[in-house]
Motif scaffolding. Structure first.
Motif, PDB file in Angstrom:
ATOM      1  N   GLU A   1       2.424 -53.378  55.376  1.00 22.94           N
ATOM      2  CA  GLU A   1       1.664 -54.624  55.352  1.00 22.94           C
ATOM      3  C   GLU A   1       0.673 -54.712  54.195  1.00 22.94           C
ATOM      4  O   GLU A   1       0.239 -55.800  53.830  1.00 22.94           O
ATOM      5  CB  GLU A   1       0.909 -54.798  56.674  1.00 22.94           C
ATOM      6  N   SER A   2       0.290 -53.604  53.614  1.00 22.34           N
ATOM      7  CA  SER A   2      -0.769 -53.602  52.612  1.00 22.34           C
ATOM      8  C   SER A   2      -0.402 -54.425  51.381  1.00 22.34           C
ATOM      9  O   SER A   2       0.722 -54.390  50.891  1.00 22.34           O
ATOM     10  CB  SER A   2      -1.068 -52.174  52.154  1.00 22.34           C
ATOM     11  N   LYS A   3      -1.385 -55.173  50.893  1.00 22.12           N
ATOM     12  CA  LYS A   3      -1.216 -55.922  49.653  1.00 22.12           C
ATOM     13  C   LYS A   3      -2.027 -55.317  48.512  1.00 22.12           C
ATOM     14  O   LYS A   3      -1.863 -55.681  47.363  1.00 22.12           O
ATOM     15  CB  LYS A   3      -1.649 -57.381  49.863  1.00 22.12           C
ATOM     16  N   GLY A   4      -2.924 -54.382  48.834  1.00 20.09           N
ATOM     17  CA  GLY A   4      -3.821 -53.835  47.832  1.00 20.09           C
ATOM     18  C   GLY A   4      -3.464 -52.415  47.433  1.00 20.09           C
ATOM     19  O   GLY A   4      -2.330 -51.954  47.607  1.00 20.09           O
TER      20      GLY A   4
ATOM     21  N   VAL B   1      -4.211 -49.613  48.699  1.00 19.75           N
ATOM     22  CA  VAL B   1      -3.840 -48.667  49.749  1.00 19.75           C
ATOM     23  C   VAL B   1      -2.334 -48.466  49.790  1.00 19.75           C
ATOM     24  O   VAL B   1      -1.835 -47.452  50.292  1.00 19.75           O
ATOM     25  CB  VAL B   1      -4.371 -49.142  51.132  1.00 19.75           C
TER      26      VAL B   1
ATOM     27  N   GLY C   1     -13.636 -54.817  48.487  1.00 19.30           N
ATOM     28  CA  GLY C   1     -12.713 -55.120  49.571  1.00 19.30           C
ATOM     29  C   GLY C   1     -11.459 -54.274  49.523  1.00 19.30           C
ATOM     30  O   GLY C   1     -10.954 -53.817  50.557  1.00 19.30           O
ATOM     31  N   ILE C   2     -10.948 -54.052  48.322  1.00 21.85           N
ATOM     32  CA  ILE C   2      -9.748 -53.228  48.155  1.00 21.85           C
ATOM     33  C   ILE C   2     -10.035 -51.789  48.567  1.00 21.85           C
ATOM     34  O   ILE C   2      -9.225 -51.140  49.246  1.00 21.85           O
ATOM     35  CB  ILE C   2      -9.255 -53.297  46.695  1.00 21.85           C
TER      36      ILE C   2
ATOM     37  N   LEU D   1     -12.346 -50.776  50.657  1.00 24.59           N
ATOM     38  CA  LEU D   1     -12.557 -50.744  52.105  1.00 24.59           C
ATOM     39  C   LEU D   1     -11.232 -50.803  52.866  1.00 24.59           C
ATOM     40  O   LEU D   1     -11.080 -50.178  53.916  1.00 24.59           O
ATOM     41  CB  LEU D   1     -13.457 -51.905  52.532  1.00 24.59           C
ATOM     42  N   GLU D   2     -10.269 -51.573  52.331  1.00 28.45           N
ATOM     43  CA  GLU D   2      -8.952 -51.639  52.967  1.00 28.45           C
ATOM     44  C   GLU D   2      -8.335 -50.249  53.048  1.00 28.45           C
ATOM     45  O   GLU D   2      -7.792 -49.849  54.088  1.00 28.45           O
ATOM     46  CB  GLU D   2      -8.030 -52.576  52.184  1.00 28.45           C
ATOM     47  N   ALA D   3      -8.431 -49.501  51.958  1.00 31.12           N
ATOM     48  CA  ALA D   3      -7.867 -48.151  51.933  1.00 31.12           C
ATOM     49  C   ALA D   3      -8.609 -47.230  52.901  1.00 31.12           C
ATOM     50  O   ALA D   3      -7.990 -46.458  53.640  1.00 31.12           O
ATOM     51  CB  ALA D   3      -7.935 -47.594  50.511  1.00 31.12           C
TER      52      ALA D   3
ATOM     53  N   LYS E   1     -10.315 -48.050  55.622  1.00 23.68           N
ATOM     54  CA  LYS E   1     -10.028 -48.430  57.006  1.00 23.68           C
ATOM     55  C   LYS E   1      -8.649 -47.943  57.439  1.00 23.68           C
ATOM     56  O   LYS E   1      -8.467 -47.444  58.553  1.00 23.68           O
ATOM     57  CB  LYS E   1     -10.124 -49.944  57.158  1.00 23.68           C
ATOM     58  N   TRP E   2      -7.658 -48.084  56.541  1.00 25.19           N
ATOM     59  CA  TRP E   2      -6.300 -47.674  56.916  1.00 25.19           C
ATOM     60  C   TRP E   2      -6.242 -46.158  57.124  1.00 25.19           C
ATOM     61  O   TRP E   2      -5.652 -45.684  58.095  1.00 25.19           O
ATOM     62  CB  TRP E   2      -5.303 -48.099  55.839  1.00 25.19           C
TER      63      TRP E   2
END
Length: 232
Positions: free
Chosen positions: A173-176, A178, A214-215, A217-219, A221-222
């Motif tokens: 699902e990741s777009k960034g 991560v 944000g990018i 943080l996405e990594a 969090k995952w």
């Protein structure tokens, strides 16, 4: 070795002509797939004007993100029976000469990671805090996912397409950024033969970095979610 280089772009008009021209001149037998997220600065048009024979372009109609672009590129490589696919940045930070090192090493590995954080690797023109963030990110992901590699966020890699065929990209699902970590994690858990080689990463001279809080943080969090999931 039928090899494809995947180049994602968003507003890389100041870099794309030089990068594509140098790739084509240095590796005329390697195909290039350029995936542009509808860059308003005319990146796609500038690339097409070069008229490179082994060049193909996919132009999206909106900004889908780095991970989405690479998934498109990997699916393209699988459908067209490439042996290997290379991911790399389009801003000149990944050195063209190192593409040959990846291709040579891939003869014996399923995934080769171009690493900044092993002996012989380096980063040029980064302030100390960016180095610290990158190193911390890899160390945290390495510990959370129990991976033995030293540069999990590197975007400079070569993949064996036969291994990519086993990944269901619709479930990624990741777009960034991560996505880079997820790919190494997925291939490691499949039993892929993986190694790292040192690279020199040179900070872009033209344009703006796409890295944001944000990018990052996405990594984080995952990796945290996976860390606790795998404890259960």
């Amino acid at each position: 070795m039928k090899t494809l280089i995947v180049l994602p772009t968003y507003n890389e008009g100041g870099n794309i002509t030089r990068v594509l021209s140098e790739l084509n001149r240095t590796y005329p037998n390697v195909d290039i797939l350029h995936i542009d997220d509808n860059s308003p600065d005319g990146t796609a048009e500038l690339a097409n004007e070069l008229g490179i024979e082994n060049y193909r372009q996919i132009r999206n109609f909106r900004k889908n993100g780095l991970g989405s672009a690479y998934k498109q590129g990997f699916k393209y490589a699988i459908e067209r029976n490439y042996d290997f696919v290379i991911s790399m940045d389009s801003d000149g930070s990944h050195q063209i000469k190192s593409v040959g090192d990846l291709i040579e090493k891939a003869k014996n590995y399923d995934l080769v990671i171009g690493s900044r954080w092993i002996t012989g690797g380096s980063v040029v023109n980064w302030p100390w805090y960016r180095k610290a963030i990158s190193k911390f990110g890899t160390k945290y992901a390495k510990k959370s996912l129990k991976l033995p590699f030293n540069d999990l966020t590197s975007g400079f890699k070569i993949y064996n397409v036969n291994l990519l065929k086993k990944i269901n990209f619709d479930e990624v699902e990741s777009k960034g950024y991560v996505f880079q970590i997820q790919m190494v994690d997925s291939m490691f858990r499949m039993g892929a033969k993986i190694t790292e080689i040192p690279i020199t990463f040179v900070e872009r001279e033209v344009g703006k970095s796409k890295m944001t809080t944000g990018i990052a943080l996405e990594a984080f969090k995952w990796c945290t979610k996976e860390r606790f999931k795998r404890k259960n």
